[in-house]
Every structure is written in C-alpha cells, then in structure tokens.
Scaffold this motif. Structure first.
Motif, mmCIF file in Angstrom:
data_model
loop_
_atom_site.group_PDB
_atom_site.id
_atom_site.type_symbol
_atom_site.label_atom_id
_atom_site.label_comp_id
_atom_site.label_asym_id
_atom_site.label_seq_id
_atom_site.Cartn_x
_atom_site.Cartn_y
_atom_site.Cartn_z
ATOM 1 N N MET A 78 0.803 -1.358 0.230
ATOM 2 C CA MET A 78 -0.089 0.050 -0.164
ATOM 3 C C MET A 78 0.934 1.343 -0.065
ATOM 4 N N ARG A 79 1.949 1.479 0.623
ATOM 5 C CA ARG A 79 2.818 2.536 0.618
ATOM 6 C C ARG A 79 3.416 2.715 -0.482
ATOM 7 N N GLN A 80 3.712 1.811 -1.266
ATOM 8 C CA GLN A 80 4.051 2.156 -2.677
ATOM 9 C C GLN A 80 2.994 2.779 -3.509
ATOM 10 N N THR A 81 1.863 2.238 -3.451
ATOM 11 C CA THR A 81 0.618 2.885 -4.209
ATOM 12 C C THR A 81 0.571 4.347 -3.643
ATOM 13 N N VAL A 82 0.523 4.665 -2.456
ATOM 14 C CA VAL A 82 0.306 6.140 -1.820
ATOM 15 C C VAL A 82 1.570 6.892 -2.459
ATOM 16 N N LEU A 83 2.928 6.126 -2.668
ATOM 17 C CA LEU A 83 4.090 7.172 -3.156
ATOM 18 C C LEU A 83 3.884 7.306 -4.453
ATOM 19 N N LYS A 84 3.354 6.376 -5.151
ATOM 20 C CA LYS A 84 3.105 6.536 -6.577
ATOM 21 C C LYS A 84 2.281 7.832 -6.971
ATOM 22 N N HIS A 85 1.057 7.875 -5.991
ATOM 23 C CA HIS A 85 0.157 8.782 -6.234
ATOM 24 C C HIS A 85 0.622 10.150 -5.707
ATOM 25 N N LEU B 290 8.582 12.890 8.197
ATOM 26 C CA LEU B 290 9.117 11.695 7.701
ATOM 27 C C LEU B 290 10.300 11.313 8.736
ATOM 28 N N LEU B 291 11.326 11.863 8.460
ATOM 29 C CA LEU B 291 12.698 11.864 9.031
ATOM 30 C C LEU B 291 12.363 11.648 10.757
ATOM 31 N N LYS B 292 11.500 12.799 11.144
ATOM 32 C CA LYS B 292 11.426 12.631 12.741
ATOM 33 C C LYS B 292 10.771 11.440 13.157
ATOM 34 N N GLY B 293 9.968 10.903 12.183
ATOM 35 C CA GLY B 293 8.715 9.950 12.693
ATOM 36 C C GLY B 293 7.443 10.497 13.228
ATOM 37 N N SER B 294 7.394 11.828 13.457
ATOM 38 C CA SER B 294 6.120 12.567 13.676
ATOM 39 C C SER B 294 5.901 14.080 13.119
ATOM 40 N N TRP B 295 4.774 14.455 13.509
ATOM 41 C CA TRP B 295 4.670 15.693 12.993
ATOM 42 C C TRP B 295 5.751 16.618 13.433
ATOM 43 N N ALA B 296 6.281 17.564 12.628
ATOM 44 C CA ALA B 296 7.461 18.588 13.048
ATOM 45 C C ALA B 296 7.135 19.948 12.816
ATOM 46 N N GLY B 297 5.878 20.135 12.538
ATOM 47 C CA GLY B 297 5.738 21.496 12.547
ATOM 48 C C GLY B 297 5.483 22.020 10.910
ATOM 49 N N PHE B 298 5.078 23.137 10.487
ATOM 50 C CA PHE B 298 5.075 23.658 9.291
ATOM 51 C C PHE B 298 5.814 24.718 8.993
ATOM 52 N N GLU B 299 6.685 24.751 7.958
ATOM 53 C CA GLU B 299 7.576 25.803 7.629
ATOM 54 C C GLU B 299 7.295 25.683 6.050
ATOM 55 N N CYS B 300 7.652 27.114 5.370
ATOM 56 C CA CYS B 300 7.757 27.116 3.840
ATOM 57 C C CYS B 300 9.020 27.846 3.567
ATOM 58 N N ARG C 195 4.392 7.144 10.343
ATOM 59 C CA ARG C 195 5.024 7.537 9.154
ATOM 60 C C ARG C 195 4.203 7.073 7.832
ATOM 61 N N ASP C 196 3.307 6.035 7.875
ATOM 62 C CA ASP C 196 2.390 5.875 6.937
ATOM 63 C C ASP C 196 1.355 7.048 6.748
ATOM 64 N N GLU C 197 0.776 7.252 7.997
ATOM 65 C CA GLU C 197 -0.016 8.248 8.204
ATOM 66 C C GLU C 197 0.227 9.777 7.627
ATOM 67 N N LEU C 198 1.363 9.883 7.882
ATOM 68 C CA LEU C 198 2.009 11.195 7.189
ATOM 69 C C LEU C 198 2.188 11.186 5.785
ATOM 70 N N LEU C 199 2.466 9.741 5.041
ATOM 71 C CA LEU C 199 2.298 10.064 3.666
ATOM 72 C C LEU C 199 0.896 10.198 3.247
ATOM 73 N N VAL C 200 -0.058 9.419 3.703
ATOM 74 C CA VAL C 200 -1.363 9.717 3.538
ATOM 75 C C VAL C 200 -1.875 11.321 3.618
ATOM 76 N N HIS C 201 -1.449 11.797 4.681
ATOM 77 C CA HIS C 201 -1.810 13.236 5.045
ATOM 78 C C HIS C 201 -1.274 14.314 3.888
ATOM 79 N N LEU C 202 -0.135 13.799 3.391
ATOM 80 C CA LEU C 202 0.688 14.670 2.269
ATOM 81 C C LEU C 202 -0.221 14.287 0.924
ATOM 82 N N LEU C 203 -0.670 13.253 0.704
ATOM 83 C CA LEU C 203 -1.584 12.749 -0.425
ATOM 84 C C LEU C 203 -2.836 13.567 -0.207
ATOM 85 N N GLU C 204 -3.407 13.613 0.841
ATOM 86 C CA GLU C 204 -4.651 14.169 0.868
ATOM 87 C C GLU C 204 -4.483 15.732 0.519
#
Length: 140
Positions: free
Chosen positions: A1-8, A58-68, A104-113
């Motif tokens: 499933m992770r590969q499918t999320v990454l593909k998208h 992803l590197l931290k393993g949990s939400w690390a805050g938003f910066e741009c 980490r898998d949840e982080l991937l899904v949140h980014l896709l969303e």
C-alpha cells in the motif's frame, strides 16, 4: 500500500509542476471573487511548505511543524524551483527512512490528501480564470 500512496504522491507532484509550467505567470496572483480565497501562488506556498514539512516529519517520525521556504508566491521561477526542490527533499526523506511504522504511513497519506485537495481547488480556480488545464492534472 505504501508504494501505491507514493506513486500517487509523485503523480500529484508532476501535476503541480506541469500546472505552474503551463500557466501564464501573471495568473499566480489572481484571486476569485469569493470569500476565503487564495491566489494560485498562495496555494503553491502551502503546497511547497507541506512537502518540506512532511519531509522533515518523515525523518523525525512524527509531525515536526509547518515551514515554507518560498519567499515570493508571485514568482513563477521561484515556485518552479521550490516545487522541484521540495520533491527532492521529500524523495530523500522517504528513501532515508528505515523504520517504517503506522505514524510515518499516516504522514504519507496526509500529504497525498493535502496535494489532492489543493489540486482540486486549483482546477476550479483555473477553470474560473478560463485557462487550459494541463494533461497531467488527473481530476480535471
């Protein structure tokens, strides 16, 4: 499933880059006459910031805050550079993770969303501006 999320995720990354490449730069600052509306450039600021932030998370393993790092949401060249750089940052981050877990898998899904939500908003925005939608934009 992770590969499918990454593909998208990477399909959305491609879509956003093509959208900016094909859009006349003068449209980046355009807003629609509706409440709570962002310009196309402001959407790009949020998209780039999310990619950068999710890469760090992803590197931290949990939400690390938003910066741009995007400084000028009206500068097409800077936006394209930051879209590419944020893709590389995200790619490097997910390739560096050795301990994949549910968070980490949840982080991937949140980014896709997040990418998908903005893509939908941008499609509506570009249609309203009567501009063409690039071929890679999935939802148009």
């Amino acid at each position: 499933m992770r590969q499918t999320v990454l593909k998208h995720i990477f399909q959305r990354f491609d879509s956003m880059l093509e959208l900016v490449q094909e859009l006349e730069g003068s449209f980046l600052g355009c807003k629609l006459p509706i409440p709570a509306n962002k310009s196309i450039g402001e959407h790009m600021w949020c998209i780039i910031g999310a990619r950068e932030s999710y890469a760090r998370s992803l590197l931290k393993g949990s939400w690390a805050g938003f910066e741009c790092s995007l400084q000028n949401s009206s500068d097409k060249v800077e936006i394209m550079e930051k879209l590419e750089l944020s893709r590389l940052q995200f790619t490097s981050a997910f390739e560096s993770v050795e301990d994949w877990n549910q968070e980490r898998d949840e982080l991937l899904v949140h980014l896709l969303e997040h990418e998908t939500m903005h893509e939908g908003q941008l499609i509506r925005h570009i249609y309203a501006l009567e501009q063409p939608i690039p071929a890679k934009v999935k939802w148009a």
